[in-house]
Write a protein that holds these residues in place. Structure first.
Motif, PDB file in Angstrom:
ATOM      1  N   GLU A 350       0.825  -1.705   0.356  1.00 26.99           N
ATOM      2  CA  GLU A 350       0.371   0.195   0.174  1.00 26.99           C
ATOM      3  C   GLU A 350       0.985   1.319   0.082  1.00 26.99           C
ATOM      4  O   GLU A 350       0.471   2.973  -0.127  1.00 26.99           O
ATOM      5  CB  GLU A 350      -0.747  -0.296   0.919  1.00 26.99           C
ATOM      6  N   ASN A 355       0.516  -3.705  -5.046  1.00 24.86           N
ATOM      7  CA  ASN A 355      -0.788  -4.988  -5.202  1.00 24.86           C
ATOM      8  C   ASN A 355      -0.991  -5.509  -7.224  1.00 24.86           C
ATOM      9  O   ASN A 355      -0.912  -3.904  -7.269  1.00 24.86           O
ATOM     10  CB  ASN A 355      -2.341  -4.121  -5.138  1.00 24.86           C
ATOM     11  N   ASP A 465      -5.987   2.221  -0.208  1.00 22.24           N
ATOM     12  CA  ASP A 465      -6.183   1.183   0.564  1.00 22.24           C
ATOM     13  C   ASP A 465      -5.042   1.008   1.516  1.00 22.24           C
ATOM     14  O   ASP A 465      -5.547   0.252   2.252  1.00 22.24           O
ATOM     15  CB  ASP A 465      -5.156  -0.111  -0.738  1.00 22.24           C
ATOM     16  N   THR A 469      -7.657  -1.651   2.870  1.00 24.59           N
ATOM     17  CA  THR A 469      -7.370  -2.534   2.608  1.00 24.59           C
ATOM     18  C   THR A 469      -6.764  -2.741   3.915  1.00 24.59           C
ATOM     19  O   THR A 469      -6.236  -4.228   4.108  1.00 24.59           O
ATOM     20  CB  THR A 469      -6.171  -3.108   1.344  1.00 24.59           C
ATOM     21  N   ASN A 473      -8.316  -4.613   7.283  1.00 23.13           N
ATOM     22  CA  ASN A 473      -7.986  -6.284   6.932  1.00 23.13           C
ATOM     23  C   ASN A 473      -7.003  -7.238   7.308  1.00 23.13           C
ATOM     24  O   ASN A 473      -7.290  -7.622   8.071  1.00 23.13           O
ATOM     25  CB  ASN A 473      -8.279  -6.212   5.259  1.00 23.13           C
ATOM     26  N   ASP A 474      -5.829  -6.157   6.956  1.00 22.04           N
ATOM     27  CA  ASP A 474      -5.085  -6.778   7.046  1.00 22.04           C
ATOM     28  C   ASP A 474      -3.952  -6.553   8.892  1.00 22.04           C
ATOM     29  O   ASP A 474      -3.228  -7.936   9.440  1.00 22.04           O
ATOM     30  CB  ASP A 474      -3.617  -6.775   6.081  1.00 22.04           C
TER      31      ASP A 474
END
Length: 611
Positions: A350, A355, A465, A469, A473-474
């Motif tokens: 990111e 990605n 992101d 992301t 999330n991560d």
């Protein structure tokens, strides 16, 4: 892992703080520091060196994490008096200036009963989340929603929108939660409470400098320097280890850890006995290259079945990223070796453009550069009206390209969304959908996408992101997996100086045509093995769909979970039957993801029985 919780505007019983703080130390038994005011209270659960509390004359300051004051004078004061006491001195300058002075990974709570004010803040990258709820004139907050559920004013009522968004994204994106009235602070934001009212603002935003003129050599030297400093700072005096998947990010961190420590680093990898999922060869290559002490564990279907209830329970929101299971086993292996802090390579994609969708969206953007008249009057009529075009492979691909390129950003990122493919009306019951907005997920993405002031597509996607992301999330995946295993975790790429450095790279240095993270890879040539620089991206992906076809224990767990989920009247029973009876047999890997997402939803319900 610990955390923070508390309230202002409520005369709670003395034991309420302990009750709220209990979920924060349930796995590692972190000691709790509690401070009470007349109508307020704060508790911090943390291992030594990860908490600081100051209280004097109606003012209460609590910090959780690894906060840092970069101003030399403030840093000296913090070294002598403590960070919390120093931040207390900054408070008269106002919320914005106070937060801007604090760096690193932290959660901050300031309660000032003299003026009836409070300040809540989380770090720039959102590593340490903070949930809050205003109940009347009482502000209740906690690092985990499980803390808020224990306060008498915020018992928790499920939000259909949060549940819908979970199935859509496989997590609940902030600032929303799965409970009505609860909100999470966005990365780099603070919440200012004043006598019963709240206001949320950003104290920091990613500022991209897109016209950089510095030479590659100069940038490379600075990059390696700030990265070494970040790894060294994050290691401190603890016994540390590193996740090692064999990708560029984890391999870089493992190599830097060995380099700055002067001794072989402990690295940990997970493998799978499933074709196409095992990346252990690359992890071993990185370990040999850097001379790390490497530790391996092969996760089995039995391991997955045994971990599922535990993983569901550690999350305060439904969470459907299956990689949390291998991350847990990796962290547990390290904890058994006496490691107290793990290093994750999260954030590299990111920050530096790693990605695959970045390259894909760049290709779609090229179509937008074609003059509209040419597109609408010539290209699209020729492609879509060509007789028998559906039987010509090249024309089918051209149609698909134009259809996707014609969808605006950021909605175009979700053209392959699983829920979108199935259709919300086919998945959810009518009664459930009556209280949910199916357009909310895209609207949420659009709001987040619109916050960035970046000019380039790659930087706008990176900014999105960093929240959706990474922070939503991560990071929770790794944080909660490590919490369950009883170890801390740090992310050297998310050091403020590394983040600032990445913002100064040009768009082309991140995405050179369709070459992902161009600068990052070129700067690390000679440091990383060439085979790792050129490898396909993978990570700790779990072969759940494949194993589900052949492993009886997983099949039974999934069947029981989905059967119980039917009774909750959220998902249609006929969809579940079609998913398991037909779709899964057609494509185990693709449809297995939805089985996992729904199974983990039911497992989360079971772990939170009072909801």
């Amino acid at each position: 892992m610990g955390g923070i919780c508390g309230w202002i505007g409520f005369a709670g019983a003395p034991e309420l703080l302990d009750t709220m703080a209990a979920p924060l130390s349930r796995f590692d038994r972190s000691p709790v520091q509690a401070r009470r005011g007349q109508r307020s209270g704060v508790a911090v659960a943390a291992q030594a060196g990860s908490a600081d509390v100051f209280q004097r004359d109606g003012l209460l300051v609590a910090l959780w994490g690894q906060p840092r004051l970069d101003d030399p004078a403030l840093a000296a004061q913090a070294a002598a008096q403590g960070v919390a006491a120093t931040v207390a001195g900054l408070w008269p300058q106002g919320a914005q200036r106070t937060c801007a002075q604090v760096h690193g990974c932290f959660t901050l709570a300031i309660i000032d009963e003299r003026s009836g004010e409070a300040l809540l803040a989380t770090d720039r990258m959102g590593v340490q989340p903070l949930t809050w709820q205003l109940a009347g004139e009482t502000l209740v907050f906690g690092s985990s929603a499980d803390c808020l559920l224990r306060h008498p004013l915020t018992p928790g009522v499920l939000d259909h929108q949060g549940l819908y968004n979970y199935v859509y994204f496989h997590m609940v994106p902030s600032p929303g939660t799965v409970y009505q009235g609860q909100q999470r602070l966005l990365p780099g934001h603070f919440l200012h409470y004043r006598q019963g009212r709240v206001e949320e603002q950003a104290y920091w935003r990613m500022q991209f400098e897109e016209d950089g003129k510095r030479s590659f050599g100069e940038l490379k030297e600075e990059f390696l320097s700030v990265l070494r400093h970040s790894v060294k700072e994050a290691a401190g005096e603890r016994k540390v280890g590193a996740f090692l998947s064999g990708g560029t990010d984890s391999s870089t961190i493992a190599g830097m850890l060995t380099q700055v420590g002067g001794v072989a680093a402990d690295t940990y990898s997970i493998g799978f006995q499933a074709q196409g999922y095992d990346e252990m060869d690359y992890a071993r290559l990185a370990s040999r290259h850097f001379g790390t002490r490497h530790h391996e564990y092969y996760v089995t279907p039995e391991d997955v079945a045994n971990a599922i209830p535990q993983v569901a329970a550690v999350f305060d929101q439904p969470f459907g990223n299956a990689s949390a299971v291998p991350a847990f086993y990796c962290a547990r292996m390290a904890q058994a070796d006496g490691v107290t802090r793990m290093f994750g390579g999260d954030g590299g994609d990111e920050l530096f453009g790693g990605n695959e969708r970045y390259a894909k969206q760049h290709v779609f953007e090229l179509y937008e550069r074609v003059p509209r008249l040419v597109r609408k009057a010539l290209l699209e009529p020729a492609v879509f009206n060509f007789p028998g075009g559906e039987r010509v492979r090249l024309l089918r691909k051209a149609r698909s390209y134009i259809e996707q390129a014609s969808v605006g950003m950021p909605a175009r990122l979700e053209t392959y969304n699983l829920l979108g493919r199935y259709g919300a009306q086919q998945v959810f019951t009518d009664d459930f959908l009556a209280a949910a907005d199916i357009g909310n997920p895209i609207a949420t993405l659009e709001r987040n996408y619109g916050r960035s002031e970046a000019r380039s597509l790659i930087n706008r996607m990176l900014a999105l992101d960093l929240q959706v992301t990474l922070a939503d999330n991560d990071l929770p995946k790794v944080m909660k997996a490590c919490e369950l295993a009883g170890v801390e975790v740090a992310f050297p790429f998310l050091n403020d100086k590394v983040v600032a450095f990445s913002a100064g790279l040009t768009p082309q240095q991140k995405l050179n045509g369709t070459q992902l993270r161009w600068f990052f890879k070129e700067a690390l040539r000679g440091f990383l093995p060439d085979a790792i620089i050129t490898k396909q991206k993978h990570g700790f992906g779990l072969p759940f769909g494949v194993w589900l076809q052949e492993h009886a224990q997983l099949q039974q767990l999934a069947a029981d979970s989905l059967s119980d989920l039917k009774a909750r009247k959220v998902v249609r029973g006929e969809f579940i039957e079609q998913l398991v009876g037909t779709h899964l047999k057609e494509h185990a890997g693709y449809h297995g993801t939805m089985v996992w997402v729904l199974m983990m939803l039911e497992q989360w319900f079971r772990a939170h029985r009072n909801v």
